[in-house]
Write a protein that holds these residues in place. Structure first.
Motif, PDB file in Angstrom:
ATOM      1  N   ASP A  77       0.826  -1.205   0.000  1.00  0.00           N
ATOM      2  CA  ASP A  77       0.000   0.000   0.000  1.00  0.00           C
ATOM      3  C   ASP A  77       0.864   1.260   0.000  1.00  0.00           C
ATOM      4  O   ASP A  77       0.563   2.226  -0.696  1.00  0.00           O
ATOM      5  CB  ASP A  77      -0.899  -0.050   1.237  1.00  0.00           C
ATOM      6  N   LYS A  78       1.962   1.207   0.752  1.00  0.00           N
ATOM      7  CA  LYS A  78       2.853   2.377   0.782  1.00  0.00           C
ATOM      8  C   LYS A  78       3.478   2.612  -0.588  1.00  0.00           C
ATOM      9  O   LYS A  78       3.646   3.746  -1.028  1.00  0.00           O
ATOM     10  CB  LYS A  78       3.967   2.163   1.814  1.00  0.00           C
ATOM     11  N   MET A  79       3.813   1.503  -1.262  1.00  0.00           N
ATOM     12  CA  MET A  79       4.376   1.649  -2.599  1.00  0.00           C
ATOM     13  C   MET A  79       3.345   2.223  -3.559  1.00  0.00           C
ATOM     14  O   MET A  79       3.651   3.068  -4.398  1.00  0.00           O
ATOM     15  CB  MET A  79       4.879   0.298  -3.113  1.00  0.00           C
ATOM     16  N   ARG A  80       2.108   1.753  -3.407  1.00  0.00           N
ATOM     17  CA  ARG A  80       1.027   2.293  -4.237  1.00  0.00           C
ATOM     18  C   ARG A  80       0.904   3.795  -4.011  1.00  0.00           C
ATOM     19  O   ARG A  80       0.717   4.571  -4.931  1.00  0.00           O
ATOM     20  CB  ARG A  80      -0.302   1.642  -3.861  1.00  0.00           C
ATOM     21  N   SER A  81       1.014   4.176  -2.747  1.00  0.00           N
ATOM     22  CA  SER A  81       0.872   5.580  -2.394  1.00  0.00           C
ATOM     23  C   SER A  81       1.970   6.409  -3.055  1.00  0.00           C
ATOM     24  O   SER A  81       1.718   7.491  -3.589  1.00  0.00           O
ATOM     25  CB  SER A  81       0.931   5.697  -0.869  1.00  0.00           C
ATOM     26  N   LYS A  82       3.187   5.865  -3.052  1.00  0.00           N
ATOM     27  CA  LYS A  82       4.304   6.573  -3.702  1.00  0.00           C
ATOM     28  C   LYS A  82       4.078   6.675  -5.205  1.00  0.00           C
ATOM     29  O   LYS A  82       4.299   7.724  -5.819  1.00  0.00           O
ATOM     30  CB  LYS A  82       5.621   5.832  -3.439  1.00  0.00           C
ATOM     31  N   ALA A  83       3.625   5.565  -5.791  1.00  0.00           N
ATOM     32  CA  ALA A  83       3.370   5.562  -7.235  1.00  0.00           C
ATOM     33  C   ALA A  83       2.302   6.600  -7.573  1.00  0.00           C
ATOM     34  O   ALA A  83       2.407   7.333  -8.553  1.00  0.00           O
ATOM     35  CB  ALA A  83       2.925   4.176  -7.691  1.00  0.00           C
ATOM     36  N   LEU A  84       1.281   6.662  -6.729  1.00  0.00           N
ATOM     37  CA  LEU A  84       0.206   7.638  -6.953  1.00  0.00           C
ATOM     38  C   LEU A  84       0.754   9.055  -6.886  1.00  0.00           C
ATOM     39  O   LEU A  84       0.448   9.894  -7.735  1.00  0.00           O
ATOM     40  CB  LEU A  84      -0.904   7.443  -5.911  1.00  0.00           C
ATOM     41  N   ASN A  85       1.612   9.315  -5.877  1.00  0.00           N
ATOM     42  CA  ASN A  85       2.176  10.660  -5.754  1.00  0.00           C
ATOM     43  C   ASN A  85       3.007  11.025  -6.981  1.00  0.00           C
ATOM     44  O   ASN A  85       2.996  12.175  -7.420  1.00  0.00           O
ATOM     45  CB  ASN A  85       3.029  10.762  -4.497  1.00  0.00           C
ATOM     46  N   MET A  86       3.688  10.031  -7.543  1.00  0.00           N
ATOM     47  CA  MET A  86       4.458  10.309  -8.749  1.00  0.00           C
ATOM     48  C   MET A  86       3.546  10.644  -9.911  1.00  0.00           C
ATOM     49  O   MET A  86       3.784  11.591 -10.664  1.00  0.00           O
ATOM     50  CB  MET A  86       5.346   9.117  -9.101  1.00  0.00           C
ATOM     51  N   LEU A  87       2.476   9.878 -10.025  1.00  0.00           N
ATOM     52  CA  LEU A  87       1.503  10.145 -11.087  1.00  0.00           C
ATOM     53  C   LEU A  87       0.925  11.552 -10.926  1.00  0.00           C
ATOM     54  O   LEU A  87       0.824  12.317 -11.887  1.00  0.00           O
ATOM     55  CB  LEU A  87       0.382   9.105 -11.031  1.00  0.00           C
ATOM     56  N   VAL A  88       0.556  11.874  -9.680  1.00  0.00           N
ATOM     57  CA  VAL A  88       0.009  13.209  -9.409  1.00  0.00           C
ATOM     58  C   VAL A  88       1.045  14.271  -9.773  1.00  0.00           C
ATOM     59  O   VAL A  88       0.714  15.292 -10.373  1.00  0.00           O
ATOM     60  CB  VAL A  88      -0.413  13.328  -7.929  1.00  0.00           C
ATOM     61  N   GLY A  89       2.308  14.000  -9.437  1.00  0.00           N
ATOM     62  CA  GLY A  89       3.372  14.941  -9.767  1.00  0.00           C
ATOM     63  C   GLY A  89       3.440  15.193 -11.274  1.00  0.00           C
ATOM     64  O   GLY A  89       3.517  16.332 -11.721  1.00  0.00           O
ATOM     65  N   VAL A  90       3.354  14.115 -12.048  1.00  0.00           N
ATOM     66  CA  VAL A  90       3.397  14.250 -13.504  1.00  0.00           C
ATOM     67  C   VAL A  90       2.188  15.052 -13.993  1.00  0.00           C
ATOM     68  O   VAL A  90       2.309  15.980 -14.802  1.00  0.00           O
ATOM     69  CB  VAL A  90       3.428  12.858 -14.177  1.00  0.00           C
ATOM     70  N   LEU A  91       1.009  14.717 -13.458  1.00  0.00           N
ATOM     71  CA  LEU A  91      -0.206  15.424 -13.882  1.00  0.00           C
ATOM     72  C   LEU A  91      -0.119  16.908 -13.530  1.00  0.00           C
ATOM     73  O   LEU A  91      -0.504  17.774 -14.307  1.00  0.00           O
ATOM     74  CB  LEU A  91      -1.439  14.798 -13.218  1.00  0.00           C
ATOM     75  N   MET A  92       0.410  17.182 -12.326  1.00  0.00           N
ATOM     76  CA  MET A  92       0.519  18.581 -11.899  1.00  0.00           C
ATOM     77  C   MET A  92       1.542  19.327 -12.766  1.00  0.00           C
ATOM     78  O   MET A  92       1.337  20.493 -13.097  1.00  0.00           O
ATOM     79  CB  MET A  92       0.928  18.651 -10.433  1.00  0.00           C
ATOM     80  N   ALA A  93       2.625  18.636 -13.134  1.00  0.00           N
ATOM     81  CA  ALA A  93       3.609  19.277 -14.007  1.00  0.00           C
ATOM     82  C   ALA A  93       2.960  19.604 -15.342  1.00  0.00           C
ATOM     83  O   ALA A  93       3.188  20.670 -15.925  1.00  0.00           O
ATOM     84  CB  ALA A  93       4.810  18.352 -14.212  1.00  0.00           C
ATOM     85  N   MET A  94       2.081  18.695 -15.805  1.00  0.00           N
ATOM     86  CA  MET A  94       1.386  18.962 -17.059  1.00  0.00           C
ATOM     87  C   MET A  94       0.455  20.160 -16.921  1.00  0.00           C
ATOM     88  O   MET A  94       0.367  20.995 -17.829  1.00  0.00           O
ATOM     89  CB  MET A  94       0.606  17.723 -17.507  1.00  0.00           C
ATOM     90  N   SER A  95      -0.224  20.247 -15.786  1.00  0.00           N
ATOM     91  CA  SER A  95      -1.110  21.410 -15.663  1.00  0.00           C
ATOM     92  C   SER A  95      -0.298  22.694 -15.521  1.00  0.00           C
ATOM     93  O   SER A  95      -0.717  23.743 -16.004  1.00  0.00           O
ATOM     94  CB  SER A  95      -2.110  21.257 -14.514  1.00  0.00           C
TER      95      SER A  95
END
Ligand SMILES: Nc1ncnc2c1ncn2[C@@H]1O[C@H](COP(=O)(O)OP(=O)(O)O)[C@@H](O)[C@H]1O
Ligand SMILES: [Mg+2]
Lengths: 229, 409
Positions: free
Chosen positions: B262-280
């Motif tokens: 679950d912690k790894m999932r959480s990190k992966a999610l934060n990375m995805l969010v980071g990419v999405l935020m960089a795109m915005s």
């Protein structure tokens, strides 16, 4: 009496090295309050450059420019902006109204930006629009107005703050001759009624024929300066 | 005032472009909020299922008790000494014993290995609540009434209430023993650990089947406070009372591996969010930059009217910030609505758990997401902050244009 504007041996060069252009060279000129001066000359002769210097949009490479008694050399960009906001009105060839603001808001903008307190800004803007013949058009956006009407809004915007100097760069060039004549008649009337000082560039013979004073430029030099009856 | 009006109207000037950067911000904030709500829901689900269905807060079991699938050795069973019972009475909210074993269940021509759960009919429910259970028939109160069979087991063996089920085991002593017992009820517990494999056998019957002579394999406890520190403190004391041949395992230890994932999932999610935020951020920077390029002459006009550089900067910065605020607010509102909906309306995971062949993952098949306001606050702040930062450079470019050049454009 303080001159509305005074230029002393002004030079303006653009670019550097081999590509340097002397847009103005050794230009001296005094314009008195209430005058209506026309700057004539072929395209590229330096009219816009000269108007930009008088209008404090730019500073000379050499020589000095006084506007309403103040020397603009050495002024910061902020000080120049304040001077423009307060003392100078602009009318442009292609009207340059802010498209997302109504006619009245365009005029109000000039009042908001000027350093003075104007009381009721809305009333003042509407009265000004009425005096340029746009009664009842205050709520229209620029794209709902004809070219002549837009230029009238621009004139209202330039005059509403009672500037020391109104600068108009080829104000009739984008208008048909009939509308151009109407706009010029309006400018002449405001010059007489309100005592506003106008400097106006043109290569339109009709405009020159209405001027009291015509200053002619060629290749960055003043080649003639004549008073007319 | 008129400057604010101007900024607001400018945002609406290029609707398509503004909408695109809005969508980018909305997607970014939503993925942060909804993603973390689902992960938190999953985490809560795993922990609750462990506590409510499998082990209670802490379980006392033989040393080195294996945690592989469907493995319940019966070679190190033990009894609860009176001392321990007294201590448990005073230290827990409830406790119970279980005798876990892996019998072969036989009905007609079919047989499968199942998870035999010998339970104390009088005490079990106090530790393992049955709120989510759906029972056809009834839960047996003694061995005479028979056994309670999990739904999948009943389906595989074509068992119905009242049928006779044969259970065959190796006893604690190693002999083979088989007994026939009636099916008192069939249970669907919304939890694959139970539903896929369990047969609940009243303790007297389980004891008889395994020849266990009063020994058991688990002491499961329920505490008033499931908090990690409280459970750890209890586990230490429990161990001291439990003796040298037994170990205590807490819900934290039992869920550790799953929660690591679950912690790894959480990190992966934060990375995805980071990419999405960089795109915005790029979207907003582009929007403001394009706005500035399109309006060079307008900037020149405003500068000619006497607008200061700082005001032009503010004008374009406002455009980016408005996009950030509107986008983040919409994103936060939509995600909060989605998350709120799924906190009360669970998502039925049984299909996907079936497909993954998750034989006995102890999670509830109904996932309720967990709303955590910190993610909303974080997403909003992040969205607005990114939009502001992204607007600074293009806005400065607009502000620093020479007015004489700008009006000529
Ligand atoms: N920003 C600039 N950079 C380089 N050269 C310029 C620039 N602005 C004007 N010039 C040059 O200065 C001269 C005078 O131009 P301008 O003042 O626009 O004349 P006019 O308004 O009479 O047509 C022209 O040769 C023009 O090419
Ligand atoms: Mg020109």
């Amino acid at each position: 009496m303080v001159a509305a504007c005074q230029l002393e041996s002004v030079r303006k060069t653009y670019g550097d090295g081999a590509g340097v252009v002397n847009a103005l060279e050794g230009v001296s000129l005094v314009i008195q309050p209430r005058e209506f001066t026309v700057l004539a000359g072929p395209s590229g002769s330096g009219k816009t450059t000269l108007l930009n210097l008088i209008g404090c949009l730019d500073q000379p490479s050499a020589g000095s420019v006084f506007v309403d008694g103040q020397n603009t050399s050495g002024m910061s960009s902020r000080q120049l902006a304040a001077l423009r906001a307060d003392r100078i009105g602009f009318v442009f060839q292609s009207f340059n109204l802010v498209p997302v603001l109504t006619a009245a808001e365009n005029v109000e903008m000039a009042l908001h930006l000027s350093g003075k307190k104007w009381g009721d800004v809305r009333d003042r803007a509407r009265a000004m629009l009425a005096s340029v013949g746009l009664d009842g058009m205050h709520a229209r956006y620029p794209n709902q107005l004809s070219g002549g009407q837009q230029q009238r809004v621009a004139i209202a915007r330039a005059l509403v703050k009672e500037p020391a100097l109104v600068i108009a760069d080829e104000p009739t060039a984008n208008l048909d001759s009939h509308t151009g004549e109407e706009v010029l008649a309006l400018v002449r009337r405001l010059n007489e009624e309100k005592g506003a000082t106008f400097v106006c560039s043109t290569h339109d013979a009709m405009v020159m024929s209405r001027a009291r004073r015509v200053v002619t430029l060629r290749d960055g030099h003043i080649v003639s300066d004549e008073e007319r009856a | 005032m008129i400057l604010i009006k101007l900024a607001a109207r400018n945002v609406r000037r290029n609707v398509v472009r503004s909408s695109l950067s809005l969508v980018a911000v909305i997607v970014g904030t939503m993925s942060l909020i909804v993603g973390h709500a689902f992960l938190a829901g999953l985490r809560v689900n795993v922990i609750r299922s462990q506590i409510d269905v499998v082990s209670g807060d802490a379980v006392l079991q033989p040393l080195d008790y294996p945690d592989e699938r469907l493995t319940h050795p019966v070679d190190a069973l033990f009894t609860v000494e009176p001392d321990l019972a007294t201590w448990l009475d005073s230290s827990t909210q409830a406790w119970t014993t279980r005798l876990m074993f892996v019998p072969t269940a036989i009905h007609g021509p079919d047989s499968i290995r199942v998870r035999g759960i010998g339970f104390d009919p009088a005490r079990d429910e106090a530790v393992f609540p049955r709120d989510a259970w759906k029972v056809v028939g009834h839960v047996p109160k003694s061995g005479a009434e028979g056994v309670l069979v999990a739904s999948s087991v009943a389906r595989l063996l074509s068992l119905h209430e009242g049928d006779q089920l044969t259970m065959q085991v190796r006893t604690a002593a190693g002999a083979i023993n088989a007994l026939q017992m009636p099916v008192a009820g069939i249970v669907a517990a919304s939890n694959p650990w139970v539903d896929r494999s369990a047969v609940f056998v009243p303790m007297d019957l389980a004891d008889n089947l395994l020849q266990a002579h009063g020994t058991i394999s688990h002491v499961a406890t329920r505490l008033a406070d499931h908090d990690e520190e409280a459970v750890d403190a209890f586990a230490t004391a429990f161990k001291a009372h439990g003796g040298a041949t037994r170990e205590v395992s807490t819900w934290m230890a039992q869920t550790h591996d799953i929660l690591e994932i679950d912690k790894m999932r959480s990190k992966a999610l934060n990375m995805l969010v980071g990419v999405l935020m960089a795109m915005s951020a790029m979207g907003i920077a582009n929007t403001v930059l394009m706005a500035a390029y399109e309006r060079i002459r307008e900037i020149g006009t405003l500068r000619a009217l006497g607008m200061a550089e700082s005001q032009v900067l503010a004008l374009f910065l406002t455009e980016g910030v408005v996009l950030g605020v509107v986008g983040s607010t919409i994103g936060c509102a939509i995600s909060t609505a989605i998350v709120m909906y799924f906190t009360t309306h669970g998502i039925d995971l049984s299909a996907s758990i079936d497909r993954s062949g998750g034989m006995s993952i102890p999670i509830s098949t109904m996932l309720y997401v967990a709303y955590e306001s910190k993610w909303v606050v974080l997403a909003w702040t992040f969205g607005v902050g990114i939009a502001t930062i992204a607007s600074v450079l293009p806005a400065r470019m607009a502000a620093r244009m020479a007015p004489a050049d700008a009006v000529r454009a």
